[in-house]
Design a protein around this motif. Structure first.
Motif, PDB file in Angstrom:
ATOM      1  N   SER A 143       3.086  19.451 -33.801  1.00 62.66           N
ATOM      2  CA  SER A 143       2.159  19.703 -34.645  1.00 62.66           C
ATOM      3  C   SER A 143       3.187  19.675 -36.050  1.00 62.66           C
ATOM      4  O   SER A 143       4.365  19.478 -35.900  1.00 62.66           O
ATOM      5  N   GLU A 144       2.441  19.730 -37.060  1.00 67.48           N
ATOM      6  CA  GLU A 144       3.148  19.660 -38.527  1.00 67.48           C
ATOM      7  C   GLU A 144       4.210  21.002 -38.540  1.00 67.48           C
ATOM      8  O   GLU A 144       5.323  20.924 -39.008  1.00 67.48           O
ATOM      9  N   SER A 145       3.876  21.939 -37.748  1.00 70.91           N
ATOM     10  CA  SER A 145       4.734  23.150 -37.785  1.00 70.91           C
ATOM     11  C   SER A 145       5.343  23.568 -36.594  1.00 70.91           C
ATOM     12  O   SER A 145       6.093  24.332 -36.670  1.00 70.91           O
ATOM     13  N   ARG A 146       5.128  23.137 -35.379  1.00 70.53           N
ATOM     14  CA  ARG A 146       5.805  23.308 -34.185  1.00 70.53           C
ATOM     15  C   ARG A 146       5.923  22.478 -33.073  1.00 70.53           C
ATOM     16  O   ARG A 146       5.018  21.670 -32.914  1.00 70.53           O
ATOM     17  N   CYS A 147       6.762  22.501 -32.317  1.00 72.92           N
ATOM     18  CA  CYS A 147       6.828  21.539 -31.066  1.00 72.92           C
ATOM     19  C   CYS A 147       6.631  22.316 -29.661  1.00 72.92           C
ATOM     20  O   CYS A 147       7.089  23.569 -29.646  1.00 72.92           O
ATOM     21  N   LEU A 148       6.256  21.772 -28.807  1.00 74.31           N
ATOM     22  CA  LEU A 148       5.914  22.320 -27.617  1.00 74.31           C
ATOM     23  C   LEU A 148       7.198  21.841 -26.525  1.00 74.31           C
ATOM     24  O   LEU A 148       7.901  21.016 -26.974  1.00 74.31           O
ATOM     25  N   MET A 149       7.238  22.662 -25.310  1.00 79.20           N
ATOM     26  CA  MET A 149       8.436  22.214 -24.518  1.00 79.20           C
ATOM     27  C   MET A 149       7.944  20.981 -24.067  1.00 79.20           C
ATOM     28  O   MET A 149       7.189  20.474 -23.329  1.00 79.20           O
ATOM     29  N   PRO A 150       9.221  20.088 -24.146  1.00 77.08           N
ATOM     30  CA  PRO A 150       9.191  18.499 -23.827  1.00 77.08           C
ATOM     31  C   PRO A 150       9.230  18.427 -22.322  1.00 77.08           C
ATOM     32  O   PRO A 150       9.419  19.384 -21.407  1.00 77.08           O
ATOM     33  N   VAL A 151       8.460  17.191 -21.657  1.00 75.98           N
ATOM     34  CA  VAL A 151       8.384  17.020 -20.192  1.00 75.98           C
ATOM     35  C   VAL A 151       9.249  15.923 -19.849  1.00 75.98           C
ATOM     36  O   VAL A 151       9.002  14.937 -20.811  1.00 75.98           O
ATOM     37  N   THR A 152      10.014  15.704 -18.995  1.00 74.72           N
ATOM     38  CA  THR A 152      10.941  14.706 -18.799  1.00 74.72           C
ATOM     39  C   THR A 152      10.730  14.401 -17.237  1.00 74.72           C
ATOM     40  O   THR A 152      10.703  15.254 -16.289  1.00 74.72           O
ATOM     41  N   ASN A 153      10.503  13.101 -17.110  1.00 76.85           N
ATOM     42  CA  ASN A 153      10.274  12.388 -15.599  1.00 76.85           C
ATOM     43  C   ASN A 153       9.447  13.149 -14.770  1.00 76.85           C
ATOM     44  O   ASN A 153       9.581  13.524 -13.480  1.00 76.85           O
ATOM     45  N   LYS A 154       7.922  13.637 -15.441  1.00 85.37           N
ATOM     46  CA  LYS A 154       7.082  14.097 -14.488  1.00 85.37           C
ATOM     47  C   LYS A 154       6.238  13.266 -13.751  1.00 85.37           C
ATOM     48  O   LYS A 154       6.140  12.197 -14.281  1.00 85.37           O
ATOM     49  N   ALA A 155       6.243  13.106 -12.316  1.00 80.77           N
ATOM     50  CA  ALA A 155       5.860  12.281 -11.429  1.00 80.77           C
ATOM     51  C   ALA A 155       4.447  12.506 -11.076  1.00 80.77           C
ATOM     52  O   ALA A 155       3.924  13.672 -10.888  1.00 80.77           O
ATOM     53  N   ILE A 156       3.311  11.596 -11.414  1.00 81.80           N
ATOM     54  CA  ILE A 156       2.107  11.929 -11.043  1.00 81.80           C
ATOM     55  C   ILE A 156       1.588  10.962 -10.014  1.00 81.80           C
ATOM     56  O   ILE A 156       1.870   9.558 -10.299  1.00 81.80           O
ATOM     57  N   ARG A 157       1.266  11.231  -8.871  1.00 79.99           N
ATOM     58  CA  ARG A 157       0.889  10.523  -7.774  1.00 79.99           C
ATOM     59  C   ARG A 157      -0.442   9.756  -7.755  1.00 79.99           C
ATOM     60  O   ARG A 157      -1.391  10.331  -8.079  1.00 79.99           O
ATOM     61  N   LEU A 158      -0.273   8.340  -7.665  1.00 79.90           N
ATOM     62  CA  LEU A 158      -1.349   7.747  -7.253  1.00 79.90           C
ATOM     63  C   LEU A 158      -1.374   7.073  -5.793  1.00 79.90           C
ATOM     64  O   LEU A 158      -0.607   6.486  -5.381  1.00 79.90           O
ATOM     65  N   ASP A 159      -2.488   7.502  -5.158  1.00 83.31           N
ATOM     66  CA  ASP A 159      -2.699   6.870  -3.648  1.00 83.31           C
ATOM     67  C   ASP A 159      -3.349   5.481  -3.573  1.00 83.31           C
ATOM     68  O   ASP A 159      -4.504   5.260  -4.189  1.00 83.31           O
ATOM     69  N   LEU A 160      -2.659   4.399  -3.063  1.00 86.03           N
ATOM     70  CA  LEU A 160      -3.266   3.150  -3.286  1.00 86.03           C
ATOM     71  C   LEU A 160      -3.808   2.838  -2.192  1.00 86.03           C
ATOM     72  O   LEU A 160      -4.582   1.659  -2.179  1.00 86.03           O
ATOM     73  N   ASP A 161      -3.941   3.735  -1.053  1.00 81.67           N
ATOM     74  CA  ASP A 161      -4.632   3.095   0.210  1.00 81.67           C
ATOM     75  C   ASP A 161      -6.105   3.512   0.096  1.00 81.67           C
ATOM     76  O   ASP A 161      -6.489   4.186  -0.576  1.00 81.67           O
ATOM     77  N   SER A 192       1.009  -1.278   0.119  1.00 83.85           N
ATOM     78  CA  SER A 192       0.005  -0.030   0.066  1.00 83.85           C
ATOM     79  C   SER A 192       0.888   1.075  -0.128  1.00 83.85           C
ATOM     80  O   SER A 192       2.006   1.138   0.149  1.00 83.85           O
ATOM     81  N   GLY A 193       0.237   2.340   0.015  1.00 78.42           N
ATOM     82  CA  GLY A 193       0.826   3.626  -0.123  1.00 78.42           C
ATOM     83  C   GLY A 193       0.779   4.184  -1.501  1.00 78.42           C
ATOM     84  O   GLY A 193       0.277   3.870  -2.477  1.00 78.42           O
ATOM     85  N   PRO A 194       1.749   5.391  -1.657  1.00 81.76           N
ATOM     86  CA  PRO A 194       1.680   5.805  -2.899  1.00 81.76           C
ATOM     87  C   PRO A 194       2.475   5.102  -4.147  1.00 81.76           C
ATOM     88  O   PRO A 194       3.558   4.553  -3.640  1.00 81.76           O
ATOM     89  N   MET A 195       2.167   5.418  -5.310  1.00 82.15           N
ATOM     90  CA  MET A 195       2.656   5.018  -6.279  1.00 82.15           C
ATOM     91  C   MET A 195       2.961   5.992  -7.346  1.00 82.15           C
ATOM     92  O   MET A 195       1.937   6.903  -7.646  1.00 82.15           O
ATOM     93  N   ASP A 196       4.150   6.529  -7.675  1.00 83.92           N
ATOM     94  CA  ASP A 196       4.158   7.451  -8.809  1.00 83.92           C
ATOM     95  C   ASP A 196       4.365   6.837 -10.018  1.00 83.92           C
ATOM     96  O   ASP A 196       5.152   5.852 -10.245  1.00 83.92           O
ATOM     97  N   VAL A 197       3.600   7.623 -10.993  1.00 82.17           N
ATOM     98  CA  VAL A 197       3.757   7.036 -12.594  1.00 82.17           C
ATOM     99  C   VAL A 197       4.666   8.357 -12.930  1.00 82.17           C
ATOM    100  O   VAL A 197       4.271   9.376 -13.083  1.00 82.17           O
ATOM    101  N   VAL A 198       5.635   7.602 -13.511  1.00 81.92           N
ATOM    102  CA  VAL A 198       6.838   8.896 -14.109  1.00 81.92           C
ATOM    103  C   VAL A 198       6.623   8.718 -15.619  1.00 81.92           C
ATOM    104  O   VAL A 198       6.600   7.642 -16.173  1.00 81.92           O
ATOM    105  N   VAL A 199       6.328  10.070 -16.345  1.00 84.57           N
ATOM    106  CA  VAL A 199       6.118   9.937 -17.668  1.00 84.57           C
ATOM    107  C   VAL A 199       7.032  11.322 -18.339  1.00 84.57           C
ATOM    108  O   VAL A 199       7.630  11.985 -17.559  1.00 84.57           O
TER     109      VAL A 199
END
Length: 170
Positions: free
Chosen positions: A152-170, A139-146
């Motif tokens: 788009s065809e003409s531009r790119c947005l700022m990339p995201v690295t190792n962003k943690a999204i918390r899931l509480d399993l309790d 039990s406890g928290p689990m981080d989903v790391v993305v």
């Protein structure tokens, strides 16, 4: 016989705030955890669907916030293709460990940046959902790391690295 209105309201309030839900068989069911985060022009929603006491399937949906944008493939090498692109990555840490590779619900397609001979695998414009088998370690928290990048065809947005999204399993 009528039940006083205050008693009905009190009972309804107690039912509405219950954490456990009773299934048709009378068994308690803990709702599957879910969370979301937004960065780099993409909203990522993660949901954990338990398949047994210690096994689950993580579903991570990457939805670009603007029409005409896509995310890069999970098959893209870590360094991109000729240095172009940031691969989509999904992992877990904490109360869970990945129990296999992620799979996507969309096929990849190859795009060729203007003026370059390089082809880069991406998903179709719009949302793509990945599934990742997960072994639950307790039990406890689990981080989903993305990690991901949206273009788009003409531009790119700022990339995201190792962003943690918390899931509480309790």
């Amino acid at each position: 016989m009528s039940i006083p209105r205050s008693r009905v309201a009190s009972a309804a309030g107690a039912v509405g705030t219950a954490v456990l839900v009773l299934t048709g068989c009378g068994q308690a069911h803990v709702p599957d955890p879910a969370s979301r985060a937004a960065a780099g022009g993409v909203t990522v929603t993660v949901e954990l669907h338990r398949t047994s006491a210690n096994e689950a399937e993580l579903r991570a949906t990457f939805r670009p916030d603007q029409p005409g944008f896509h995310v890069y493939s999970i098959d893209l090498p870590d360094e991109g293709v000729d240095g172009l692109g940031i691969p989509t990555r999904i992992g877990v840490r904490g109360a869970g460990t990945a129990d296999g590779p992620p799979t996507a619900d969309q096929p990849t397609r190859l795009i060729r940046p203007a003026g370059l001979p390089t082809e880069i695998p991406v998903y179709p414009d719009g949302a793509v959902t990945f599934r990742l088998p997960v072994h639950l370690n307790g039990s406890g928290p689990m981080d989903v790391v993305v990690s991901y990048g949206a273009c788009s065809e003409s531009r790119c947005l700022m990339p995201v690295t190792n962003k943690a999204i918390r899931l509480d399993l309790d």
